[in-house]
Write an enzyme that holds these catalytic residues in place. Structure first.
Site, short mmCIF file in Angstrom:
data_model
loop_
_atom_site.label_atom_id
_atom_site.label_comp_id
_atom_site.label_asym_id
_atom_site.label_seq_id
_atom_site.Cartn_x
_atom_site.Cartn_y
_atom_site.Cartn_z
N SER A 54 52.84 -21.04 45.33
CA SER A 54 53.49 -19.80 45.77
C SER A 54 55.01 -19.92 45.89
CB SER A 54 52.92 -19.35 47.13
OG SER A 54 51.56 -19.05 47.03
N ASP A 84 41.71 -18.85 57.56
CA ASP A 84 41.22 -19.25 58.88
C ASP A 84 40.92 -20.75 58.97
OD1 ASP A 84 41.33 -16.64 59.86
OD2 ASP A 84 39.30 -16.18 59.19
N THR A 85 40.26 -21.28 57.92
CA THR A 85 39.83 -22.68 57.97
C THR A 85 41.00 -23.65 57.79
OG1 THR A 85 39.24 -22.42 55.64
CG2 THR A 85 37.44 -22.32 57.25
N HIS A 109 44.61 -11.93 61.95
CA HIS A 109 43.18 -11.97 62.28
C HIS A 109 43.04 -12.94 63.45
CE1 HIS A 109 38.90 -12.00 62.00
NE2 HIS A 109 38.78 -13.13 61.33
N GLY A 135 46.21 -6.85 51.44
CA GLY A 135 47.66 -6.96 51.30
C GLY A 135 48.27 -6.08 50.23
N GLU A 196 32.18 -7.27 58.18
CA GLU A 196 32.15 -7.95 56.88
C GLU A 196 30.74 -8.41 56.52
OE1 GLU A 196 36.62 -9.97 57.20
OE2 GLU A 196 34.84 -11.16 57.64
N SER A 253 24.45 16.98 46.09
CA SER A 253 23.41 18.00 45.91
C SER A 253 22.45 18.04 47.10
CB SER A 253 22.60 17.70 44.64
OG SER A 253 21.80 16.55 44.84
#
Length: 341
Positions: A54, A84-85, A109, A135, A196, A253
């Site tokens: 990145s 998270d991990t 989160h 994002g 989720e 319908s």
């Protein structure tokens, strides 16, 4: 009582004006928060580990990129925009040794804080700013002069400014244009995981596959099964998103409505709700989080195997061929989805 909705007028960007904001990670949420805050006139730096793919991406977008440790040292507010991990390892190695009194840790989160895989010192603010969208949508809405609704939460507030900082950050990313609701790390984490697992990802994909397999096993063409159980789902979800369940029913319908209200509850019945309650209990007790952390520590073996099995399902092959006949639809390969965001 309905939750209070905060908007732009309730938030003051000046709170962040003379501060350095660090985003650790430049993935889905990280890149969106960074770009939106930068466009809001704030001073943003990016913290990445050495060799991160990145780094050139962030530099190309005009950001100063430094090591994770350096970003934490220099910043007043630090957003931990890592999976998270991966957060506990980065916290122990680079974040904790460089945290000092008066800084603020920000999460999108609540997992690591709520389940205590990270335990921050008492002299730093710990806040949550969680846009209710991926994002790329957070970024796109901002560039269009709109915003994605966001949640804010305060876990620690030694500065007595934590909520103001969270509101300012939410304003900076465009969330206050749409509306900001206050929650807690506990509520955000547990409802997010439950949603989720049982509805948004787990529930929907299992329902699609069960419907598809039922039709194919009964001798219908896989293409027909794909259209009826997967492709048309977007049309229904869009209607629900725009007008609620009753609004969707208004648009379909009478036959569809009758099938909805009479057969739907027989499929998603009391037994399903009972299993949902069991899933919620596993989230609340920390059992799910413990299992997920262990899966990561074991090298993601079961995780990768289950994802690979899903990719090999016939619905994926049929779907890829049918989507190729739809030039209007944006195409994404399974392998490219993460990188694209």
């Amino acid at each position: 009582m309905p939750a209070k909705v905060y908007t732009d007028k309730d938030a003051d960007l000046n709170i962040l004006q003379n501060k350095t904001l660090a985003i650790l990670g430049f993935g889905s949420q990280g890149h969106a928060h960074a770009l939106n805050l930068k466009d809001s006139g704030l001073n943003v730096i990016i913290g990445l580990y050495e060799g991160s793919k990145s780094i050139p991406v962030a530099q190309e977008k005009g950001f100063e990129v430094v090591s994770t440790a350096e970003a934490v040292r220099r910043a007043d507010v630090i957003m931990v925009a890592l999976p998270d991990t991966k957060q506990p390892g980065a916290y122990e190695k680079d974040i904790a040794p460089n945290l000092s009194k008066g800084k603020a840790l920000l999460f999108s989160h609540g997992f690591s804080i709520h389940f205590k895989t990270i335990v921050p010192p008492k002299d730093v603010d710990v806040i949550l700013v969680a846009p209710k969208g991926p994002g790329h949508i957070v970024r796109r809405q901002y560039t269009e002069g709109k915003g994605v609704p966001a949640l804010i939460g305060v876990y620690q507030n030694p500065s007595r400014q934590a909520k103001k900082v969270a509101l300012a950050w939410a304003k900076g990313i465009g969330g206050a244009r749409a509306g900001v609701i206050e929650t807690t790390f506990k509520e955000e984490t547990e409802t997010d995981l439950f949603g989720e697992q049982t509805v948004l990802c787990g529930g929907v994909t299992a329902l699609i596959l069960a419907g598809y397999e039922t039709l194919v096993e009964a001798g219908y063409q896989p293409e027909m099964a794909y259209f009826e159980c997967l492709h048309e789902l977007k049309l229904i979800v869009d209607l629900i998103n725009e007008a609620g369940i009753s609004g969707m029913r208004f648009s379909v319908s009478e036959t569809a409505k009758w099938g909805d209200v009479t057969i739907g509850p027989k499929i998603i019945d009391a037994a399903v709700k009972k299993r949902m309650k069991a899933a919620l209990k596993d989230v609340q007790s920390g059992k799910f989080a413990k299992g997920w952390v262990e899966e990561y520590q074991g090298g993601y073996k079961k995780y990768h195997a289950l994802l690979k099995k899903g990719e090999q399902h016939s619905i994926e092959k049929v779907g890829a061929r049918l989507r190729s006949l739809m030039p209007w639809m944006k195409k994404r390969s399974v392998k490219g989805v993460q990188a694209a965001y």
